[in-house]
Design an enzyme around this catalytic site. Structure first.
Site, PDB file in Angstrom:
ATOM      1  N   GLU A   1      10.507  -9.382 -20.340  1.00 40.27           N
ATOM      2  CA  GLU A   1       9.747  -8.580 -21.315  1.00 40.27           C
ATOM      3  C   GLU A   1      10.687  -7.739 -22.190  1.00 40.27           C
ATOM      4  OE1 GLU A   1       7.566  -6.358 -18.170  1.00 40.27           O
ATOM      5  OE2 GLU A   1       8.612  -4.576 -18.915  1.00 40.27           O
TER       6      GLU A   1
ATOM      7  N   ARG B   1       2.147   4.492  -2.742  1.00 38.79           N
ATOM      8  CA  ARG B   1       1.357   5.508  -3.454  1.00 38.79           C
ATOM      9  C   ARG B   1       0.401   4.880  -4.459  1.00 38.79           C
ATOM     10  NH1 ARG B   1       6.766   9.020  -3.800  1.00 38.79           N
ATOM     11  NH2 ARG B   1       7.510   6.977  -4.408  1.00 38.79           N
ATOM     12  N   ILE B   2       0.899   3.902  -5.237  1.00 40.19           N
ATOM     13  CA  ILE B   2       0.052   3.311  -6.279  1.00 40.19           C
ATOM     14  C   ILE B   2      -1.032   2.447  -5.649  1.00 40.19           C
ATOM     15  CG2 ILE B   2       0.045   1.718  -8.237  1.00 40.19           C
ATOM     16  CD1 ILE B   2       2.876   2.863  -8.940  1.00 40.19           C
TER      17      ILE B   2
ATOM     18  N   ASP C   1       0.627  -6.605 -16.559  1.00 41.52           N
ATOM     19  CA  ASP C   1       1.232  -5.529 -17.359  1.00 41.52           C
ATOM     20  C   ASP C   1       2.745  -5.698 -17.435  1.00 41.52           C
ATOM     21  OD1 ASP C   1       1.061  -3.047 -18.822  1.00 41.52           O
ATOM     22  OD2 ASP C   1       1.897  -2.028 -17.064  1.00 41.52           O
TER      23      ASP C   1
ATOM     24  N   LEU D   1       0.836  -1.205   0.000  1.00 38.72           N
ATOM     25  CA  LEU D   1       0.000   0.000   0.000  1.00 38.72           C
ATOM     26  C   LEU D   1       0.874   1.260   0.000  1.00 38.72           C
ATOM     27  CD1 LEU D   1      -3.207   0.273   0.072  1.00 38.72           C
ATOM     28  CD2 LEU D   1      -2.808   1.326   2.295  1.00 38.72           C
TER      29      LEU D   1
ATOM     30  N   ARG E   1       6.162  -5.212 -10.768  1.00 40.84           N
ATOM     31  CA  ARG E   1       7.251  -5.801 -11.530  1.00 40.84           C
ATOM     32  C   ARG E   1       7.046  -7.311 -11.559  1.00 40.84           C
ATOM     33  NH1 ARG E   1       8.378  -1.521 -13.261  1.00 40.84           N
ATOM     34  NH2 ARG E   1      10.341  -0.391 -13.117  1.00 40.84           N
TER      35      ARG E   1
ATOM     36  N   HIS F   1       3.294  -3.571 -20.643  1.00 41.44           N
ATOM     37  CA  HIS F   1       3.958  -2.681 -19.682  1.00 41.44           C
ATOM     38  C   HIS F   1       3.708  -1.207 -20.052  1.00 41.44           C
ATOM     39  CE1 HIS F   1       7.639  -2.062 -16.831  1.00 41.44           C
ATOM     40  NE2 HIS F   1       6.723  -1.118 -16.683  1.00 41.44           N
TER      41      HIS F   1
HETATM   42  C1  8YV Z   1       7.543   2.688 -17.455  1.00 41.91           C
HETATM   43  C2  8YV Z   1       7.912   1.795 -15.063  1.00 41.91           C
HETATM   44  O1  8YV Z   1       6.722   1.866 -18.221  1.00 41.91           O
HETATM   45  O2  8YV Z   1       7.569   3.541 -13.557  1.00 41.91           O
HETATM   46  C3  8YV Z   1       8.078   2.450 -13.761  1.00 41.91           C
HETATM   47  O3  8YV Z   1       8.751   1.879 -12.914  1.00 41.91           O
HETATM   48  O4  8YV Z   1       8.308   0.712 -15.282  1.00 41.91           O
HETATM   49  C4  8YV Z   1       7.123   2.497 -16.090  1.00 41.91           C
HETATM   50  O5  8YV Z   1       6.583   3.689 -15.705  1.00 41.91           O
HETATM   51  C5  8YV Z   1       8.887   2.584 -17.961  1.00 41.91           C
HETATM   52  O6  8YV Z   1       9.902   2.990 -17.131  1.00 41.91           O
HETATM   53  C6  8YV Z   1       8.927   3.292 -19.293  1.00 41.91           C
HETATM   54  O7  8YV Z   1       9.841   2.753 -20.064  1.00 41.91           O
END
Ligand code: 8YV
Length: 315
Positions: free
Chosen positions: A263, A155-156, A258, A153, A234, A281
């Site tokens: 990847e 920020r996102i 995502d 929990l 991740r 992603h």
């Molecule tokens: C991006 C990310 O997709 O914020 C991150 O950690 O993996 C993503 O926001 C990426 O860094 C863009 O290439």
């Protein structure tokens, strides 16, 4: 004084590239066929790395740059940067927090809705003419009123929770400790216990060695055949082999992902599954957010070269 030299690990949108090219000498590592030769040719003068969240900067790369001062990450996640190598040399690391939080949360919630309601298949049903020839689309699963677990929990995760309250979901979360900004959300310390009482499990943890495969067989089995896993963090947070096994065997209901190991070359077994939603992603991938991320990458580099405080340091 000549413009500072920056090793650019991956491409950026044109508006970012133009600004970077106008102020710095951008050494485009990603365009080089022979990476070692490229580093050998340019490494001695490079003062900064500009990279992306998923690309990071390895110890070998850092070691090849004796004048390196800063690693500016386009992304909030900096797990792909070898922090130990940076710390040993006093190299600064910056990321792009906050500006992407709500977009990432939006995509996570959208993925939950899309997969629960079978929207990808429903779109094909219309396009392929099946609606007219075969009739109504198969019934799907309700979202509202169910139980959501949020693993991490920060920020996102918090923004995911805020959005989910609008769907009348019962929300609980797991983290290393209860969060004082989430007093109205139920805290469940153990991720396996959280999964056992969730219909939707959102993975919103910052990845590190400590969180690697935190979603393993025990969490996956606790989520179970009716459960959905949603990963907007991740891939390393999930044991992908265990995930694919459980999805194939029906021990896990579904997964909306995502991010993937290796990847963009994802495990081909994912493509054979119909209980997955696969996204490239792009949770932060809106014009608005990516422009703010690019601005922060630039601002951090400029601050470093001008001797000003860094806007968003992590190290
Ligand atoms: C991006 C990310 O997709 O914020 C991150 O950690 O993996 C993503 O926001 C990426 O860094 C863009 O290439």
């Amino acid at each position: 004084m000549s413009a500072p030299e920056v090793l650019q690990v991956g491409p950026y949108p044109a508006w970012d590239q133009e600004r970077l090219d106008a102020h710095f000498v951008m050494r485009k590592y990603f365009e080089a066929d022979d990476k070692d030769a490229f580093l050998a040719a340019h490494g001695a003068n490079i003062r900064a790395i500009a990279t992306r969240g998923e690309l990071g900067a390895s110890r070998a790369m850092i070691d090849a740059l004796p004048k390196l001062e800063i690693i500016s990450v386009y992304g909030v996640g900096y797990d792909a940067v070898d922090l130990a190598a940076a710390r040993e040399r006093g190299i600064r690391v910056t990321n792009t927090p906050d500006v992407l939080t709500k977009d990432v949360a939006d995509l996570g919630v959208a993925m939950m809705l899309c997969l629960s309601r079978g929207m990808i298949g429903a779109e094909s049903w219309v396009r392929d003419g099946n609606w007219q020839s075969k009739g109504l689309y198969a019934l799907q699963n309700r979202v509202w009123g169910k139980r959501a677990g949020i693993l991490g929990l920060g920020r996102i995760g918090f923004e995911v929770a805020r959005r989910l309250t609008g769907f009348d979901l019962q929300i609980a979360y797991s983290d290393t400790a209860p969060k004082d900004y989430a007093t109205d959300l139920r805290y469940v310390a153990d991720p396996v216990a959280l999964a056992a009482e969730s219909d939707f499990l959102f993975v919103t943890l910052a990845a590190s060695a400590a969180t690697r495969h935190i979603v393993g067989p025990a969490v996956i089995d606790a989520l179970g055949p009716q459960g959905m896993l949603i990963n907007i963090s991740r891939a390393s947070n999930i044991d992908e082999n265990a995930l694919i096994d459980a999805l194939s065997a029906g021990r896990l209901g579904s997964a909306a992902l995502d991010v993937f190991d290796g990847e963009p070359k994802i495990d081909p077994r994912f493509l054979t599954l119909d209980n997955v939603l696969l996204q490239p992603h792009h949770a932060s991938g809106t014009f608005e957010t990516r422009k703010e991320m690019g601005r922060l990458v630039f601002d951090n580099l400029s601050a470093q070269f001008d001797g000003r405080p860094l806007p968003t340091p992590v190290l």
